[in-house]
Design a protein around this motif. Sequence first.
Motif, short mmCIF file in Angstrom:
data_model
loop_
_atom_site.label_atom_id
_atom_site.label_comp_id
_atom_site.label_asym_id
_atom_site.label_seq_id
_atom_site.Cartn_x
_atom_site.Cartn_y
_atom_site.Cartn_z
N GLN A 64 18.67 8.03 9.85
CA GLN A 64 17.22 7.87 9.77
C GLN A 64 16.91 6.38 9.75
O GLN A 64 17.71 5.58 9.25
N ARG A 114 13.23 3.25 5.44
CA ARG A 114 11.89 3.62 4.99
C ARG A 114 10.87 2.51 5.27
O ARG A 114 11.12 1.33 4.96
N GLY A 115 9.77 2.91 5.89
CA GLY A 115 8.72 1.94 6.22
C GLY A 115 8.94 1.22 7.54
O GLY A 115 8.09 0.43 7.97
N HIS A 131 9.50 1.76 11.58
CA HIS A 131 9.21 2.86 12.49
C HIS A 131 9.58 2.53 13.93
O HIS A 131 9.66 1.37 14.31
N HIS A 159 7.60 -5.57 1.78
CA HIS A 159 8.11 -4.41 1.04
C HIS A 159 6.97 -3.80 0.23
O HIS A 159 6.91 -3.93 -0.99
N ARG A 163 4.35 -0.25 -0.47
CA ARG A 163 4.52 1.21 -0.48
C ARG A 163 3.96 1.76 0.83
O ARG A 163 2.79 1.59 1.12
N TYR A 221 3.01 -0.31 6.81
CA TYR A 221 4.44 -0.21 7.08
C TYR A 221 5.17 -1.37 6.44
O TYR A 221 4.55 -2.34 6.01
N ARG A 222 6.49 -1.26 6.42
CA ARG A 222 7.27 -2.40 5.93
C ARG A 222 7.63 -3.34 7.07
O ARG A 222 7.85 -4.52 6.86
#
Length: 404
Positions: free
Chosen positions: A5, A8-9, A11, A114, A116, A122-123
């Motif tokens: 995957q 996180r954050g 895309h 960074h 949420r 997004y990150r």
Amino acid sequence: MSEFQSVRGFHDLFGEDLKKFRHVSNLIREKLKLYNFEEIVIPVLEYLEVFQRSIGEATDIVQKEMFAFQDRKGRWIALRPEGTAGVVRAYVQNRLYALKPYAKLFYEGPMFRHERPQAGRYRQFHQIGAEVFGPLDPLVDAEMIQLVYEILSELNIKATIEVNSIGCKSCRPAYREALSLYLNALERRLCEVCLDRKGRNPLRVLDCKVPTCKEAVKDAPKMLDFLCKECGEHHFKLKEYLNTLSIPYRENPNLVRGLDYYTKTVFEAVSADMNITLIAGGRYDYLVEEMGGPPTPAVGFAVGLERLSMLFKEHVREEPLYMVVPFGDVLDYALFIAKVLRSEGKRVELSYRRGSLKKQLELANRLGVRYAVLVGEEEKAGGFYTLKDMETGEQLRVEFSPSL
Ligand code: HAM
């Protein structure tokens, strides 16, 4: 779920979303060229101090949101959370101030924070930013806001442009003091974060989204009442220019921005549909000097590309797609025809599936082909192709003399 995957954050961008993203980016780039901005490409990594010194030690970005780590030699480096700091570093390091009386630079690329993750946050996200170095004139602030307004209008995105002035070194300290006194008196009504902010960065309390804080600062002293003569005149002139240009804006005395480098004008375009900021910027008249350059006023803004693309609802028009469909032993002819059509500037797909004409036309439909270019033995022998309009079903014999 696949084994791997994305982080996180972070895309992936593809398909229709990417088409919108590129459309938005191209439109902005074209617009920036009309205003005579020149592109600069800056690194994704900088030494951590570049961001600490410019964005400010006490900001959320530097305190909590940086992707910072040590390199193999133990030096602290960070993925850029925004572009202005790097552009200023580049402007000073490369002595760009010595080349022209003033500079108008733009940049585009990924930024990293960074935060949420949530809708539109997004990150890793992308910005296009524009910066003008040199002039102190509010005329430039007005032109920057005009650019923002034109970008949003041309994309048909509804947003409110909010404007404020946060003063300068000579007038802000008195305001800070007055605000601190006011905030101290209503300590019990502030959220945890604001209690902490109050001491380090009281202006940030003004744009806290927590309802009790919002209510608490309603009657707080306003920077606009504390502006020195120079800042007051600057702000007045800016508003006059915006009126001349018929740019609708809202004066928001609580607009303070989350980065420390700003002086005088700050502005944001806030989406009318979703309560998020799409484009933001302002003046930063001391930053170049603080980063080691000559005193150079500056003003700029950055566009959040994901956010604008998300709100851009129109279909992105593309060039019609042609597909060369060979049937029979004519692949060499099909290759040639595809080459000729591309040399005419057409967008051409050569069918990679073999099979009946019917099957291939089904494939063409699935790929969104507008014109099928049918080539068989007869076409090859006669030096023509048959153009089939996939929408109307009409067929046309197109002659040409191939020199295979
Ligand atoms: P900023 O307000 O931090 O300003 O960011 C500008 C824009 O970047 C925001 O309005 C938003 O559209 C987008 N953005 C920020 N964070 C995220 C995120 N986590 N996910 C998606 N989009 C995001 C600056 O960066 C300043 N450098 C702007 C500037 C240029 N001021 C003067 N010159």
